[in-house]
Design an enzyme around this catalytic site. Sequence first.
Site, PDB file in Angstrom:
ATOM      1  N   CYS A 149       0.837  -1.208   0.000  1.00  0.00           N
ATOM      2  CA  CYS A 149       0.000   0.000   0.000  1.00  0.00           C
ATOM      3  C   CYS A 149       0.875   1.263   0.000  1.00  0.00           C
ATOM      4  O   CYS A 149       1.848   1.356   0.750  1.00  0.00           O
ATOM      5  CB  CYS A 149      -0.904  -0.004   1.224  1.00  0.00           C
ATOM      6  SG  CYS A 149      -2.011   1.414   1.287  1.00  0.00           S
ATOM      7  N   CYS A 163       0.386   4.912   6.970  1.00  0.00           N
ATOM      8  CA  CYS A 163      -0.261   4.795   8.293  1.00  0.00           C
ATOM      9  C   CYS A 163       0.723   4.111   9.241  1.00  0.00           C
ATOM     10  O   CYS A 163       1.133   2.969   8.997  1.00  0.00           O
ATOM     11  CB  CYS A 163      -1.540   3.982   8.184  1.00  0.00           C
ATOM     12  SG  CYS A 163      -2.575   4.482   6.788  1.00  0.00           S
ATOM     13  N   CYS A 205       0.569   0.362  10.341  1.00  0.00           N
ATOM     14  CA  CYS A 205       0.109  -0.688   9.415  1.00  0.00           C
ATOM     15  C   CYS A 205       1.227  -1.524   8.793  1.00  0.00           C
ATOM     16  O   CYS A 205       2.118  -0.994   8.122  1.00  0.00           O
ATOM     17  CB  CYS A 205      -0.733  -0.071   8.316  1.00  0.00           C
ATOM     18  SG  CYS A 205      -1.450  -1.355   7.243  1.00  0.00           S
ATOM     19  N   CYS A 209     -15.912  -9.791   6.154  1.00  0.00           N
ATOM     20  CA  CYS A 209     -15.336  -8.485   5.804  1.00  0.00           C
ATOM     21  C   CYS A 209     -14.077  -8.657   4.960  1.00  0.00           C
ATOM     22  O   CYS A 209     -13.133  -9.328   5.376  1.00  0.00           O
ATOM     23  CB  CYS A 209     -15.009  -7.716   7.080  1.00  0.00           C
ATOM     24  SG  CYS A 209     -14.250  -6.117   6.736  1.00  0.00           S
ATOM     25  N   CYS A 212     -19.114  -6.996   4.128  1.00  0.00           N
ATOM     26  CA  CYS A 212     -18.449  -5.747   4.499  1.00  0.00           C
ATOM     27  C   CYS A 212     -17.169  -5.667   3.676  1.00  0.00           C
ATOM     28  O   CYS A 212     -16.584  -6.703   3.349  1.00  0.00           O
ATOM     29  CB  CYS A 212     -18.117  -5.747   5.992  1.00  0.00           C
ATOM     30  SG  CYS A 212     -17.250  -4.266   6.542  1.00  0.00           S
ATOM     31  N   CYS A 228     -19.268   1.217   8.999  1.00  0.00           N
ATOM     32  CA  CYS A 228     -18.459   0.576  10.041  1.00  0.00           C
ATOM     33  C   CYS A 228     -17.242   1.483  10.225  1.00  0.00           C
ATOM     34  O   CYS A 228     -16.430   1.629   9.307  1.00  0.00           O
ATOM     35  CB  CYS A 228     -18.045  -0.819   9.570  1.00  0.00           C
ATOM     36  SG  CYS A 228     -16.852  -1.612  10.676  1.00  0.00           S
ATOM     37  N   ARG A 254     -17.363  -3.344  18.342  1.00  0.00           N
ATOM     38  CA  ARG A 254     -16.590  -4.567  18.084  1.00  0.00           C
ATOM     39  C   ARG A 254     -15.225  -4.543  18.757  1.00  0.00           C
ATOM     40  O   ARG A 254     -14.432  -3.618  18.582  1.00  0.00           O
ATOM     41  CB  ARG A 254     -16.407  -4.782  16.569  1.00  0.00           C
ATOM     42  CG  ARG A 254     -15.655  -6.080  16.244  1.00  0.00           C
ATOM     43  CD  ARG A 254     -15.633  -6.393  14.752  1.00  0.00           C
ATOM     44  NE  ARG A 254     -16.973  -6.326  14.216  1.00  0.00           N
ATOM     45  CZ  ARG A 254     -17.351  -5.518  13.234  1.00  0.00           C
ATOM     46  NH1 ARG A 254     -16.488  -4.737  12.657  1.00  0.00           N
ATOM     47  NH2 ARG A 254     -18.595  -5.521  12.818  1.00  0.00           N
TER      48      ARG A 254
HETATM   49  N1  SAM Z   1      -6.572   0.345   3.248  1.00  0.00           N
HETATM   50  C1  SAM Z   1      -7.851   0.500   3.807  1.00  0.00           C
HETATM   51  C2  SAM Z   1      -7.920   1.597   4.846  1.00  0.00           C
HETATM   52  O1  SAM Z   1      -6.914   1.993   5.395  1.00  0.00           O
HETATM   53  O2  SAM Z   1      -9.018   2.060   5.095  1.00  0.00           O
HETATM   54  C3  SAM Z   1      -8.415  -0.771   4.408  1.00  0.00           C
HETATM   55  C4  SAM Z   1      -7.538  -1.701   5.205  1.00  0.00           C
HETATM   56  S1  SAM Z   1      -6.811  -1.041   6.706  1.00  0.00           S
HETATM   57  C5  SAM Z   1      -5.702  -2.323   7.142  1.00  0.00           C
HETATM   58  C6  SAM Z   1      -8.155  -1.113   7.870  1.00  0.00           C
HETATM   59  C7  SAM Z   1      -7.929  -0.687   9.284  1.00  0.00           C
HETATM   60  O3  SAM Z   1      -7.149  -1.665   9.973  1.00  0.00           O
HETATM   61  C8  SAM Z   1      -7.159   0.589   9.555  1.00  0.00           C
HETATM   62  O4  SAM Z   1      -7.935   1.731   9.373  1.00  0.00           O
HETATM   63  C9  SAM Z   1      -6.777   0.428  11.012  1.00  0.00           C
HETATM   64  O5  SAM Z   1      -7.788   0.944  11.838  1.00  0.00           O
HETATM   65  C10 SAM Z   1      -6.702  -1.096  11.180  1.00  0.00           C
HETATM   66  N2  SAM Z   1      -5.325  -1.524  11.462  1.00  0.00           N
HETATM   67  C11 SAM Z   1      -4.317  -1.643  10.569  1.00  0.00           C
HETATM   68  N3  SAM Z   1      -3.183  -2.044  11.159  1.00  0.00           N
HETATM   69  C12 SAM Z   1      -3.473  -2.191  12.472  1.00  0.00           C
HETATM   70  C13 SAM Z   1      -2.700  -2.571  13.612  1.00  0.00           C
HETATM   71  N4  SAM Z   1      -1.401  -2.861  13.518  1.00  0.00           N
HETATM   72  N5  SAM Z   1      -3.312  -2.629  14.808  1.00  0.00           N
HETATM   73  C14 SAM Z   1      -4.620  -2.312  14.923  1.00  0.00           C
HETATM   74  N6  SAM Z   1      -5.392  -1.941  13.877  1.00  0.00           N
HETATM   75  C15 SAM Z   1      -4.831  -1.870  12.678  1.00  0.00           C
HETATM   76  C1  DTB Z   2     -10.770  -2.881  11.764  1.00  0.00           C
HETATM   77  O1  DTB Z   2     -11.170  -1.919  12.434  1.00  0.00           O
HETATM   78  N1  DTB Z   2      -9.816  -3.719  12.141  1.00  0.00           N
HETATM   79  C2  DTB Z   2      -9.562  -4.714  11.115  1.00  0.00           C
HETATM   80  C3  DTB Z   2     -10.640  -4.379  10.058  1.00  0.00           C
HETATM   81  N2  DTB Z   2     -11.258  -3.209  10.579  1.00  0.00           N
HETATM   82  C4  DTB Z   2     -10.274  -4.259   8.653  1.00  0.00           C
HETATM   83  C5  DTB Z   2      -8.170  -4.780  10.673  1.00  0.00           C
HETATM   84  C6  DTB Z   2      -7.170  -5.026  11.792  1.00  0.00           C
HETATM   85  C7  DTB Z   2      -5.813  -5.179  11.216  1.00  0.00           C
HETATM   86  C8  DTB Z   2      -4.802  -5.603  12.210  1.00  0.00           C
HETATM   87  C9  DTB Z   2      -3.432  -5.778  11.639  1.00  0.00           C
HETATM   88  C10 DTB Z   2      -3.389  -6.673  10.454  1.00  0.00           C
HETATM   89  O2  DTB Z   2      -3.592  -7.896  10.594  1.00  0.00           O
HETATM   90  O3  DTB Z   2      -3.160  -6.157   9.352  1.00  0.00           O
HETATM   91 FE1  SF4 Z   3      -2.739   1.182   3.416  1.00  0.00          FE
HETATM   92 FE2  SF4 Z   3      -2.542   0.023   5.788  1.00  0.00          FE
HETATM   93 FE3  SF4 Z   3      -3.018   2.621   5.639  1.00  0.00          FE
HETATM   94 FE4  SF4 Z   3      -4.946   0.857   4.869  1.00  0.00          FE
HETATM   95  S1  SF4 Z   3      -4.127   1.137   6.941  1.00  0.00           S
HETATM   96  S2  SF4 Z   3      -4.315   2.738   3.800  1.00  0.00           S
HETATM   97  S3  SF4 Z   3      -3.651  -0.777   4.036  1.00  0.00           S
HETATM   98  S4  SF4 Z   3      -1.152   1.591   4.946  1.00  0.00           S
END
Ligand code: SAM
Ligand code: DTB
Ligand code: SF4
Length: 316
Positions: A52, A56, A59, A96, A127, A187, A259
């Site tokens: 990506c 963030c 992430c 989801c 979702c 959500c 959740r």
């Molecule tokens: N790329 C899209 C976005 O950012 O909206 C969808 C996927 S993204 C992985 C969805 C959500 O996962 C993020 O907004 C964040 O709240 C959660 N997330 C990602 N990495 C995480 C982590 N290490 N711990 C907890 N939540 C995480």
């Molecule tokens: C949300 O609030 N948490 C989920 C889902 N929506 C997409 C993602 C959590 C991701 C945790 C780290 C990972 O496995 O990437």
């Molecule tokens: Fe990309 Fe992860 Fe950010 Fe979603 S949370 S926009 S997958 S870097």
Amino acid sequence: MPTGEWTVEQVHALLEKPFLDLIHDAQTVHRQHWPDGDIELATLLSIKTGGCPENCGYCPQSAQFETGVKAEKLLAVDEVLRAAQVAKDAGASRFCMGAAWRSPKDRDIAQVSTLVAAVKGLGLETCATLGMLEPHQAVELQQAGLDYYNHNLDTSPDYYPAIVDTRTYQDRLDTLAHVRAAGIQVCCGGIIGMGETVAHRAGLLAELANLSPYPESVPINSLVRVPGTPLGDSDPIDPIDFVRVIAVARILMPKARVRLSAGRKELGEAVEALCFVAGANSIFYGDKLLVTGNPDTDADRTLIQKLGLRTTGSVT
Ligand code: SAM
Ligand code: DTB
Ligand code: SF4
């Protein structure tokens, strides 16, 4: 769904209430609005992993950090259907699909629409979380049968730039508005444990509660600290503080599914049970989140039995 006008100060005061009073208030609201007290089981699948362009700080899927996650292509329909059937058989009621995109292209939306229609055909709620959407993309997903779109605000508006600077808070709000306008249920939640203050947590919760209407689903994630991400060596959260956030989310958004999301492996059963008392009524159910681990389904079945929880799907 009614929307309250909550100030950050009011929410901050709730977060700092004596713990037993706060839990009592949250449980009272919960019982009033959710007399059946069932727990929703939602299963996640990463349909497009890694690579990506966003940064963030939490992430593991950002291409800007060395986390060992490899970029993959969008999964094929049969792979997704297989995973959805396994989830359904295990008792999940919602499926989801997550994609590591900043903003999908129209041809991505066409492919995901096929996935959504196929998963919906199994009798699961659908979702998706695909990044920022244009209005016409949200409409296409709705027409394909998408029930919910996940797009998190993650933290308060003032702390957000410390976490990600490849997009703005307003970008997130715009996508949420497009989703709502297309008739898809929202959500939207956030992450606790990113070095934020109690005031930042209050800012996030007030922002969520003041969305008009507030989201139908509110995922509260505890940061999964992934090595290689900027937040990989953050201090662990105090679990009691996490329970407080769940309780305040329940009080502010009485009809939402709150959740218990990422980070359950570290919370442990006793804290999870406290979260259910505080009004959590949904969990991510399945061995994996997107790329990191989750309690396995056997452990969750044991927890469900131990606590005598009623669930939205049938767990045997
Ligand atoms: N790329 C899209 C976005 O950012 O909206 C969808 C996927 S993204 C992985 C969805 C959500 O996962 C993020 O907004 C964040 O709240 C959660 N997330 C990602 N990495 C995480 C982590 N290490 N711990 C907890 N939540 C995480
Ligand atoms: C949300 O609030 N948490 C989920 C889902 N929506 C997409 C993602 C959590 C991701 C945790 C780290 C990972 O496995 O990437
Ligand atoms: Fe990309 Fe992860 Fe950010 Fe979603 S949370 S926009 S997958 S870097």
